[in-house]
Design a protein around this motif. Sequence first.
Motif, PDB file in Angstrom:
ATOM      1  N   ALA A   1      67.862  83.420  13.621  1.00 34.44           N
ATOM      2  CA  ALA A   1      66.747  82.686  13.862  1.00 34.44           C
ATOM      3  C   ALA A   1      66.973  81.127  13.205  1.00 34.44           C
ATOM      4  O   ALA A   1      67.430  80.974  12.148  1.00 34.44           O
ATOM      5  CB  ALA A   1      65.296  82.907  13.195  1.00 34.44           C
ATOM      6  N   THR A   2      66.795  80.213  13.852  1.00 32.06           N
ATOM      7  CA  THR A   2      67.020  78.774  13.301  1.00 32.06           C
ATOM      8  C   THR A   2      65.644  77.790  13.730  1.00 32.06           C
ATOM      9  O   THR A   2      64.984  78.290  14.463  1.00 32.06           O
ATOM     10  CB  THR A   2      68.007  78.196  14.078  1.00 32.06           C
ATOM     11  N   ILE A   3      65.693  76.688  12.914  1.00 29.40           N
ATOM     12  CA  ILE A   3      64.617  75.707  13.199  1.00 29.40           C
ATOM     13  C   ILE A   3      65.470  74.382  13.079  1.00 29.40           C
ATOM     14  O   ILE A   3      66.434  74.228  12.061  1.00 29.40           O
ATOM     15  CB  ILE A   3      63.528  75.794  12.173  1.00 29.40           C
ATOM     16  N   ALA A   4      65.200  73.515  13.878  1.00 26.51           N
ATOM     17  CA  ALA A   4      65.933  72.531  13.769  1.00 26.51           C
ATOM     18  C   ALA A   4      64.986  70.991  14.390  1.00 26.51           C
ATOM     19  O   ALA A   4      63.938  71.131  14.914  1.00 26.51           O
ATOM     20  CB  ALA A   4      66.984  72.288  15.447  1.00 26.51           C
ATOM     21  N   VAL A   5      65.247  70.000  13.505  1.00 25.09           N
ATOM     22  CA  VAL A   5      64.780  68.814  13.648  1.00 25.09           C
ATOM     23  C   VAL A   5      65.662  67.654  14.365  1.00 25.09           C
ATOM     24  O   VAL A   5      66.700  67.542  13.881  1.00 25.09           O
ATOM     25  CB  VAL A   5      64.082  68.169  12.238  1.00 25.09           C
ATOM     26  N   ARG A   6      65.011  67.238  15.410  1.00 21.09           N
ATOM     27  CA  ARG A   6      65.837  66.140  16.332  1.00 21.09           C
ATOM     28  C   ARG A   6      67.331  66.808  16.620  1.00 21.09           C
ATOM     29  O   ARG A   6      68.483  65.923  16.031  1.00 21.09           O
ATOM     30  CB  ARG A   6      65.820  64.804  15.873  1.00 21.09           C
ATOM     31  N   GLY A   7      67.343  67.927  16.834  1.00 27.17           N
ATOM     32  CA  GLY A   7      68.684  68.449  17.287  1.00 27.17           C
ATOM     33  C   GLY A   7      69.540  68.866  16.140  1.00 27.17           C
ATOM     34  O   GLY A   7      70.648  69.749  16.263  1.00 27.17           O
ATOM     35  N   GLU A   8      68.910  68.619  14.924  1.00 28.86           N
ATOM     36  CA  GLU A   8      69.803  69.131  13.747  1.00 28.86           C
ATOM     37  C   GLU A   8      69.348  70.434  13.122  1.00 28.86           C
ATOM     38  O   GLU A   8      68.084  70.557  12.598  1.00 28.86           O
ATOM     39  CB  GLU A   8      69.843  68.193  12.799  1.00 28.86           C
ATOM     40  N   GLU A   9      69.915  71.672  13.086  1.00 27.69           N
ATOM     41  CA  GLU A   9      69.578  72.780  12.401  1.00 27.69           C
ATOM     42  C   GLU A   9      69.164  72.523  10.923  1.00 27.69           C
ATOM     43  O   GLU A   9      70.298  71.930  10.149  1.00 27.69           O
ATOM     44  CB  GLU A   9      70.389  74.048  12.560  1.00 27.69           C
ATOM     45  N   LEU A  10      68.181  72.939  10.355  1.00 30.14           N
ATOM     46  CA  LEU A  10      68.076  72.889   8.726  1.00 30.14           C
ATOM     47  C   LEU A  10      68.779  74.333   8.277  1.00 30.14           C
ATOM     48  O   LEU A  10      68.286  75.474   8.555  1.00 30.14           O
ATOM     49  CB  LEU A  10      66.471  73.011   8.444  1.00 30.14           C
ATOM     50  N   GLU A  11      69.642  74.127   7.238  1.00 33.79           N
ATOM     51  CA  GLU A  11      70.295  75.090   6.975  1.00 33.79           C
ATOM     52  C   GLU A  11      69.638  75.996   6.031  1.00 33.79           C
ATOM     53  O   GLU A  11      69.803  77.358   6.261  1.00 33.79           O
ATOM     54  CB  GLU A  11      71.505  74.596   5.912  1.00 33.79           C
ATOM     55  N   GLU A  12      68.477  75.519   5.401  1.00 30.93           N
ATOM     56  CA  GLU A  12      67.868  76.539   4.576  1.00 30.93           C
ATOM     57  C   GLU A  12      66.920  77.309   5.504  1.00 30.93           C
ATOM     58  O   GLU A  12      66.271  78.134   5.099  1.00 30.93           O
ATOM     59  CB  GLU A  12      67.181  75.596   3.369  1.00 30.93           C
ATOM     60  N   GLY A  13      66.574  76.876   6.712  1.00 33.03           N
ATOM     61  CA  GLY A  13      65.648  77.515   7.452  1.00 33.03           C
ATOM     62  C   GLY A  13      66.234  78.182   8.610  1.00 33.03           C
ATOM     63  O   GLY A  13      66.024  78.263   9.740  1.00 33.03           O
ATOM     64  N   THR A  14      67.246  79.207   8.173  1.00 34.34           N
ATOM     65  CA  THR A  14      67.928  80.273   8.987  1.00 34.34           C
ATOM     66  C   THR A  14      67.666  81.569   8.435  1.00 34.34           C
ATOM     67  O   THR A  14      67.430  81.931   7.239  1.00 34.34           O
ATOM     68  CB  THR A  14      69.217  79.892   8.788  1.00 34.34           C
ATOM     69  N   ILE A  15      67.630  82.575   9.499  1.00 34.26           N
ATOM     70  CA  ILE A  15      67.473  83.757   9.254  1.00 34.26           C
ATOM     71  C   ILE A  15      68.520  84.713   9.736  1.00 34.26           C
ATOM     72  O   ILE A  15      68.582  84.385  11.115  1.00 34.26           O
ATOM     73  CB  ILE A  15      66.198  84.343   9.504  1.00 34.26           C
ATOM     74  N   GLN A  16      69.109  85.502   8.854  1.00 34.47           N
ATOM     75  CA  GLN A  16      70.198  86.332   9.772  1.00 34.47           C
ATOM     76  C   GLN A  16      69.775  87.737   9.301  1.00 34.47           C
ATOM     77  O   GLN A  16      70.125  87.921   7.987  1.00 34.47           O
ATOM     78  CB  GLN A  16      71.521  85.827   9.692  1.00 34.47           C
ATOM     79  N   ILE A  17      69.635  88.726  10.294  1.00 35.87           N
ATOM     80  CA  ILE A  17      69.489  89.747   9.575  1.00 35.87           C
ATOM     81  C   ILE A  17      69.469  90.970  10.857  1.00 35.87           C
ATOM     82  O   ILE A  17      69.391  90.775  11.895  1.00 35.87           O
ATOM     83  CB  ILE A  17      67.958  89.729   9.235  1.00 35.87           C
ATOM     84  N   GLU A  18      69.547  92.230  10.173  1.00 33.78           N
ATOM     85  CA  GLU A  18      69.650  93.543  11.021  1.00 33.78           C
ATOM     86  C   GLU A  18      68.527  94.083  11.029  1.00 33.78           C
ATOM     87  O   GLU A  18      68.007  94.254   9.971  1.00 33.78           O
ATOM     88  CB  GLU A  18      70.731  94.175  10.497  1.00 33.78           C
TER      89      GLU A  18
END
Lengths: 236, 236
Positions: A219-236
């Motif tokens: 899961a990601t969150i992006a502001v004006r097309g740019e992903e926020l690195e700290e706002g990433t979830i990667q999970i099984e």
Amino acid sequence: MASIRANCRKIVCIGRNYAYVRPNPEYIGNLAEKASRDHITELNNARPKQPFFFLKPPSSILPPGQGPILRPRGTRLHYEVELGLVIGKIVRDLDPEDHEGALNVIHSYILAIDMTARNVQDEAKRKGLPWSIAKGFDTFLPISLPISKSRIPDPHDVDLSLSVGGELRQADSTGLMLFRIPRQLADISRVMTLEPGDIVLTGTPKGVGEVKERDIMKATIAVRGEELEEGTIQIE
Amino acid sequence: MASIRANCRKIVCIGRNYAYVRPNPEYIGNLAEKASRDHITELNNARPKQPFFFLKPPSSILPPGQGPILRPRGTRLHYEVELGLVIGKIVRDLDPEDHEGALNVIHSYILAIDMTARNVQDEAKRKGLPWSIAKGFDTFLPISLPISKSRIPDPHDVDLSLSVGGELRQADSTGLMLFRIPRQLADISRVMTLEPGDIVLTGTPKGVGEVKERDIMKATIAVRGEELEEGTIQIE
Ligand SMILES: [Mg+2]
Ligand SMILES: [Mg+2]
Ligand SMILES: [Mg+2]
């Protein structure tokens, strides 16, 4: 972060807050499906007249790197990617028109996946029973690192996405919320006082679906097309 | 006590845990009422096959002397007197047969009134919506002072009572619970980890009903006929 989990005393989740409604499973494979789905979307049949909400327990929070998500026996797990608000002040009876006041009580943001045992929830709905079990299992709230407020100039203008096994399933702007954040905080705080550390989940866009064993969600969150690195979830 | 409220991160409430079922309001005044009520009671029609539970937020706790209970506009308020457990240890996957283990994780007891906006709950049930609003308003959980464990030799053998305006409405032994405390804690802790400070409400006996504006409620807990002074709630 351990501190988000440690500081959290309640998690309030807004239901059905984006226009799209999941198609009725009975229509799947049926010729009428497409028409019906568009129809529901068009009419906003299930659009609630006011926001409704439910609680997840703080024990359901899964901080980054502490997965996998547990799969209780007999459950079908669905993902719902959501923008989360970490509350920084005591909030009571907020005015729904007070946009600035609403932003002022937000301490920071998180990205979160509101995991749901969908079959358990469907049965609860049929029987008029509470949703707490379906929504409240341990690990049912994977979250990102905290996102500081300065990183999100406008919480109604960020793009959320969620993919499963590399396949994009959810991708929409928070601009599509039916009820915006000031209205959400107003409605919640007329019922229950919000306290520092509480988390509000603001609803999920279209594309909700099942995640199977060994599927990797990102899961990601992006502001004006740019992903926020700290706002990433990667999970099984 | 402030500390019970301050230490609490979730409140888990068991539903329908005593044999009696409220008569359907449609039957009231109807000749069939008595027969129907007995029938339901006799057959235990609504007796759940397993305990179910829901969450109240910590913000709903009303410590002694801090009343009155707030009456949100348009709500019909019902009382439910309950024995509450204050949890003292982390609890996961407790064995339902482990009676001693269950008692070991209890730090202390409280008496509590699980207030419910019954009309809001009835509507939620009809629509398959969550119970969180109906159960979660500020002040919807008046509690007594803490009751130390030594005061209650057997939590399945205490008498709960609740009167409204001096009229006795609820008066039963916790011995009438359908699911006893070890089973409750086992079922909850298979879903969500219990943590120190969490509160479990163990269900309410028959006699649930409405409390109107300016009604004074008094709730007591007694061990072998003797009321525990610290376990009293008196509230408007
Ligand atoms: Mg959700
Ligand atoms: Mg809670
Ligand atoms: Mg109750």
